[in-house]
Write an enzyme that holds these catalytic residues in place. Structure first.
Site, PDB file in Angstrom:
ATOM      1  N   ARG A  59       0.796  -1.227   0.000  1.00  0.00           N
ATOM      2  CA  ARG A  59       0.000   0.000   0.000  1.00  0.00           C
ATOM      3  C   ARG A  59       0.831   1.281   0.000  1.00  0.00           C
ATOM      4  O   ARG A  59       0.522   2.224  -0.721  1.00  0.00           O
ATOM      5  CB  ARG A  59      -0.933   0.053   1.227  1.00  0.00           C
ATOM      6  CG  ARG A  59      -2.275  -0.577   0.992  1.00  0.00           C
ATOM      7  CD  ARG A  59      -2.773  -1.175   2.276  1.00  0.00           C
ATOM      8  NE  ARG A  59      -1.862  -2.234   2.651  1.00  0.00           N
ATOM      9  CZ  ARG A  59      -2.025  -3.501   2.295  1.00  0.00           C
ATOM     10  NH1 ARG A  59      -3.075  -3.854   1.623  1.00  0.00           N
ATOM     11  NH2 ARG A  59      -1.146  -4.424   2.618  1.00  0.00           N
ATOM     12  N   THR A  60       1.867   1.326   0.825  1.00  0.00           N
ATOM     13  CA  THR A  60       2.590   2.594   0.926  1.00  0.00           C
ATOM     14  C   THR A  60       3.197   2.952  -0.423  1.00  0.00           C
ATOM     15  O   THR A  60       3.010   4.052  -0.941  1.00  0.00           O
ATOM     16  CB  THR A  60       3.672   2.518   2.027  1.00  0.00           C
ATOM     17  OG1 THR A  60       3.021   2.179   3.249  1.00  0.00           O
ATOM     18  CG2 THR A  60       4.402   3.837   2.198  1.00  0.00           C
ATOM     19  N   LYS A  88      26.322  -4.291  -4.447  1.00  0.00           N
ATOM     20  CA  LYS A  88      27.764  -4.165  -4.746  1.00  0.00           C
ATOM     21  C   LYS A  88      28.497  -3.532  -3.579  1.00  0.00           C
ATOM     22  O   LYS A  88      29.683  -3.241  -3.673  1.00  0.00           O
ATOM     23  CB  LYS A  88      27.963  -3.280  -5.991  1.00  0.00           C
ATOM     24  CG  LYS A  88      27.351  -3.813  -7.258  1.00  0.00           C
ATOM     25  CD  LYS A  88      27.693  -2.829  -8.384  1.00  0.00           C
ATOM     26  CE  LYS A  88      26.968  -3.173  -9.663  1.00  0.00           C
ATOM     27  NZ  LYS A  88      27.049  -2.054 -10.627  1.00  0.00           N
ATOM     28  N   ARG A 109      11.623   3.580   2.959  1.00  0.00           N
ATOM     29  CA  ARG A 109      11.273   2.611   4.008  1.00  0.00           C
ATOM     30  C   ARG A 109      12.531   1.820   4.336  1.00  0.00           C
ATOM     31  O   ARG A 109      13.196   1.306   3.422  1.00  0.00           O
ATOM     32  CB  ARG A 109      10.156   1.678   3.553  1.00  0.00           C
ATOM     33  CG  ARG A 109       9.941   0.540   4.542  1.00  0.00           C
ATOM     34  CD  ARG A 109       8.701  -0.255   4.264  1.00  0.00           C
ATOM     35  NE  ARG A 109       7.504   0.523   4.573  1.00  0.00           N
ATOM     36  CZ  ARG A 109       6.273   0.049   4.458  1.00  0.00           C
ATOM     37  NH1 ARG A 109       6.075  -1.192   4.055  1.00  0.00           N
ATOM     38  NH2 ARG A 109       5.220   0.802   4.752  1.00  0.00           N
ATOM     39  N   HIS A 137       5.723   5.721  11.231  1.00  0.00           N
ATOM     40  CA  HIS A 137       5.196   5.666   9.867  1.00  0.00           C
ATOM     41  C   HIS A 137       4.224   6.851   9.758  1.00  0.00           C
ATOM     42  O   HIS A 137       3.007   6.679   9.799  1.00  0.00           O
ATOM     43  CB  HIS A 137       4.476   4.328   9.680  1.00  0.00           C
ATOM     44  CG  HIS A 137       4.131   3.991   8.271  1.00  0.00           C
ATOM     45  ND1 HIS A 137       4.164   4.896   7.237  1.00  0.00           N
ATOM     46  CD2 HIS A 137       3.713   2.821   7.732  1.00  0.00           C
ATOM     47  CE1 HIS A 137       3.792   4.288   6.118  1.00  0.00           C
ATOM     48  NE2 HIS A 137       3.516   3.033   6.393  1.00  0.00           N
TER      49      HIS A 137
HETATM   50  C1  NCD Z   1       2.345  -1.202   7.952  1.00  0.00           C
HETATM   51  C2  NCD Z   1       3.854  -1.028   8.035  1.00  0.00           C
HETATM   52  O1  NCD Z   1       4.593  -1.283   7.085  1.00  0.00           O
HETATM   53  O2  NCD Z   1       4.251  -0.557   9.097  1.00  0.00           O
HETATM   54  N1  NCD Z   1       1.892  -1.321   6.655  1.00  0.00           N
HETATM   55  C3  NCD Z   1       1.516  -0.185   5.979  1.00  0.00           C
HETATM   56  O3  NCD Z   1       2.336   0.599   5.593  1.00  0.00           O
HETATM   57  N2  NCD Z   1       0.212   0.038   5.786  1.00  0.00           N
HETATM   58  C4  NCD Z   1       1.791  -2.208   8.868  1.00  0.00           C
HETATM   59  C5  NCD Z   1       2.347  -3.603   8.913  1.00  0.00           C
HETATM   60  O4  NCD Z   1       3.255  -3.967   8.180  1.00  0.00           O
HETATM   61  O5  NCD Z   1       1.828  -4.358   9.722  1.00  0.00           O
END
Ligand code: NCD
Length: 312
Positions: A59-60, A88, A109, A137
């Site tokens: 989703r993100t 590398k 991320r 997040h």
């Molecule tokens: C979450 C995350 O990556 O922190 N996912 C998201 O971005 N909606 C939640 C999760 O991984 O449980």
């Protein structure tokens, strides 16, 4: 037009934002949805979102890409670090620097706490934290609160339950920090080994009412306006045996809905594993896919505001 509170800012921690920032962002998120697609498609013409994901994402990453494309911009990035020069031996700093040279805003991320804050020192462009370890997040919390606001028409006065892995879930921390700006009651429900990290909420413990529970009791269910469910963060567990002991502990199903307020809202940042039974997906209470859809709209508004002094 009121002053753009997001122009050129880094979105690293939700703690850097206050209630006026949220109000502004929710307002432009509402407005962007009323634009004609031609008008909307002009906002980020010629601009690029660069991204790198050191951890899995659905989703993100896709909501940001979809959001960027809906405002006329493009995205480029690395979603699988195994296919990049990191293999590398290239450093994190050089990787971030390079992505920022090719883009106008960058989304990261990474499994380490502090990874996004560090990236801000290197990047030539604004940084968006798409998840930093078990720390934060921030854009998830923005869309979580937006979803609650759209559904309930208010945040103040609500009783909000947050359930599941409160120790490792980064969305939990961003959400608690964001909610601490409002007059809410937060009920934290988890097994004792997954309790919220007290040192991480120490500075807001006097600002917002927080209650800790081990059980999702009938008394508690009668009180809650919102139930925010989270996945047990298996990948952050030092011992898989411990994980197995608590897997499936608080499954939200028809039985739970029966004991809850008729208009209780069920949210989840997703992905879910077995915390919410798919049998309730079609109830009016299940908001998690609507929440995911709002993610695109909120992120489109956020990108517009980061990229332009006058967003649209
Ligand atoms: C979450 C995350 O990556 O922190 N996912 C998201 O971005 N909606 C939640 C999760 O991984 O449980």
């Amino acid at each position: 037009m009121i002053k753009n509170r997001f122009f050129n800012r880094n979105i690293v921690s939700i703690r850097d934002f206050d209630i006026d920032d949220f109000t502004y962002l929710f307002d432009i998120t509402d407005k962007i949805q009323t634009l004609k697609s031609r008008e909307r498609g002009e906002i980020a013409k010629g601009l690029i979102l660069g991204y790198i994901f050191y951890e899995y994402s659905t989703r993100t990453r896709l909501s940001f890409e979809s959001a960027m494309s809906s405002i006329g911009g493009r995205s480029l990035g690395i979603s699988d670090v195994d296919s990049s020069s990191i293999m590398k031996g290239e450093s994190y700093a050089d990787t971030i620097k390079t992505i920022s040279l090719y883009s106008d805003v960058i989304l990261i991320r990474h499994p380490s706490d502090g990874s996004s804050r560090y990236a801000c020192e290197i990047s030539e462009k604004p940084v968006i934290n798409g998840g930093s370890g078990s720390e934060e997040h921030p854009t998830q919390a923005m869309l979580d609160i937006y979803t609650i606001f759209k559904e309930k028409k208010r945040i103040d006065g609500l009783s909000i339950g947050i359930i599941g892995d409160l120790k490792y879930g980064r969305t939990v921390y961003s959400l608690i920090y964001a909610l601490s700006n409002y007059k809410v009651e937060i009920h934290l429900v988890s097994p004792s080994i997954l309790k919220v990290r007290s040192e991480s909420i120490y500075d807001i413990s006097n600002k917002v009412k927080m209650y800790h529970h081990i059980e999702l009791s009938d008394d508690l269910l009668e009180k809650l306006d919102v139930i925010y469910v989270t996945r047990i963060q298996r990948e952050r567990f030092p011992d898989l045996q411990e994980y197995k002991k608590i897997q499936g502990l608080y499954t939200i199903d028809e039985n739970i809905l029966k004991k809850s307020k008729p208009d209780v809202s069920i949210l989840h940042p997703l992905p879910r594993v077995d915390e919410i039974s798919p049998s309730i997906d079609n109830t009016v209470n299940a908001l998690y896919f609507k929440q995911a859809a709002y993610g695109k709209e909120l992120r489109a508004a956020l990108l517009s505001a980061l990229l332009h002094e006058e967003p649209f």
